[in-house]
Design a protein around this motif. Structure first.
Motif, short mmCIF file in Angstrom:
data_model
loop_
_atom_site.label_atom_id
_atom_site.label_comp_id
_atom_site.label_asym_id
_atom_site.label_seq_id
_atom_site.Cartn_x
_atom_site.Cartn_y
_atom_site.Cartn_z
N GLN A 245 0.84 -1.19 0.00
CA GLN A 245 0.00 0.00 0.00
C GLN A 245 0.88 1.25 0.00
O GLN A 245 1.91 1.30 0.65
CB GLN A 245 -0.89 0.05 1.25
CG GLN A 245 -1.92 -1.03 1.32
CD GLN A 245 -2.80 -0.84 2.54
OE1 GLN A 245 -3.54 0.13 2.63
NE2 GLN A 245 -2.70 -1.76 3.47
N HIS A 246 0.46 2.24 -0.74
CA HIS A 246 1.17 3.52 -0.73
C HIS A 246 0.52 4.40 0.33
O HIS A 246 -0.71 4.57 0.34
CB HIS A 246 1.09 4.18 -2.11
CG HIS A 246 1.85 5.46 -2.18
ND1 HIS A 246 3.22 5.50 -2.22
CD2 HIS A 246 1.43 6.74 -2.19
CE1 HIS A 246 3.62 6.76 -2.27
NE2 HIS A 246 2.55 7.53 -2.24
N VAL A 247 1.33 4.95 1.20
CA VAL A 247 0.81 5.79 2.28
C VAL A 247 1.00 7.25 1.89
O VAL A 247 2.12 7.71 1.68
CB VAL A 247 1.52 5.49 3.62
CG1 VAL A 247 0.98 6.39 4.73
CG2 VAL A 247 1.37 4.03 3.98
N ASP A 248 -0.11 7.96 1.76
CA ASP A 248 -0.09 9.39 1.47
C ASP A 248 -0.39 10.15 2.76
O ASP A 248 -1.51 10.09 3.27
CB ASP A 248 -1.14 9.75 0.41
CG ASP A 248 -0.79 9.22 -0.96
OD1 ASP A 248 0.40 9.31 -1.35
OD2 ASP A 248 -1.69 8.72 -1.64
N TRP A 249 0.62 10.84 3.28
CA TRP A 249 0.44 11.64 4.49
C TRP A 249 -0.24 12.94 4.12
O TRP A 249 0.04 13.53 3.08
CB TRP A 249 1.79 11.88 5.16
CG TRP A 249 2.40 10.60 5.65
CD1 TRP A 249 3.34 9.85 5.02
CD2 TRP A 249 2.06 9.92 6.85
NE1 TRP A 249 3.61 8.73 5.76
CE2 TRP A 249 2.85 8.74 6.89
CE3 TRP A 249 1.18 10.17 7.89
CZ2 TRP A 249 2.78 7.84 7.94
CZ3 TRP A 249 1.11 9.25 8.94
CH2 TRP A 249 1.90 8.11 8.96
N HIS A 250 -1.15 13.39 4.97
CA HIS A 250 -1.91 14.60 4.70
C HIS A 250 -2.36 15.23 6.01
O HIS A 250 -2.18 14.66 7.09
CB HIS A 250 -3.13 14.28 3.81
CG HIS A 250 -4.00 13.18 4.35
ND1 HIS A 250 -4.90 13.37 5.36
CD2 HIS A 250 -4.06 11.87 4.03
CE1 HIS A 250 -5.51 12.23 5.65
NE2 HIS A 250 -5.01 11.29 4.84
N ASP B 296 0.61 14.54 11.27
CA ASP B 296 0.17 14.19 9.92
C ASP B 296 -0.66 12.92 10.02
O ASP B 296 -0.44 12.09 10.90
CB ASP B 296 1.37 13.92 9.00
CG ASP B 296 2.12 15.19 8.65
OD1 ASP B 296 1.48 16.24 8.55
OD2 ASP B 296 3.34 15.11 8.47
N ALA C 34 -2.73 9.61 7.74
CA ALA C 34 -2.74 8.82 6.50
C ALA C 34 -3.83 7.77 6.62
O ALA C 34 -4.27 7.43 7.73
CB ALA C 34 -1.39 8.15 6.28
N ASP C 35 -4.27 7.28 5.49
CA ASP C 35 -5.29 6.23 5.47
C ASP C 35 -4.64 4.97 4.90
O ASP C 35 -3.99 5.00 3.86
CB ASP C 35 -6.46 6.64 4.58
CG ASP C 35 -7.15 7.89 5.09
OD1 ASP C 35 -7.46 7.94 6.29
OD2 ASP C 35 -7.36 8.82 4.29
#
Length: 87
Positions: free
Chosen positions: A38-43, A63, A65-66
């Motif tokens: 899975q690619h983790v996109d921090w936001h 931060d 992430a989902d």
């Protein structure tokens, strides 16, 4: 039974067991395969203007992430329900 015959019988059983274990392992797919890579996109954590918890986390420098995880590790094939906050 002679020692030589016992060794041969033992070796034959070991080969059969090894082949069975390999076949069984290859036939059982990894139940967690869909979760690997899975690619983790921090936001930012805030999900909207009314999201007080998310805004507090953002103010603290956090931060978010989902990621997808199984709800039941004993039955990982069950699709998880999305939730913006940990339980």
């Amino acid at each position: 039974m002679s020692t030589s015959r016992r060794i041969k019988a033992f070796a034959a059983c070991a080969v059969v067991l090894a082949a069975t274990a390999t076949t069984t392992a290859a036939a059982d797919p990894d139940p967690f395969a869909r979760l690997h890579g899975q690619h983790v996109d921090w936001h930012a954590c805030a999900l909207g203007v009314d999201d007080e918890l998310g805004q507090a986390l953002d103010a603290a420098g956090t931060d978010c992430a989902d990621i997808t995880v199984p709800l039941d590790y004993a039955n990982p094939g069950v699709a998880p329900s999305p939730s913006p906050y940990p339980v």
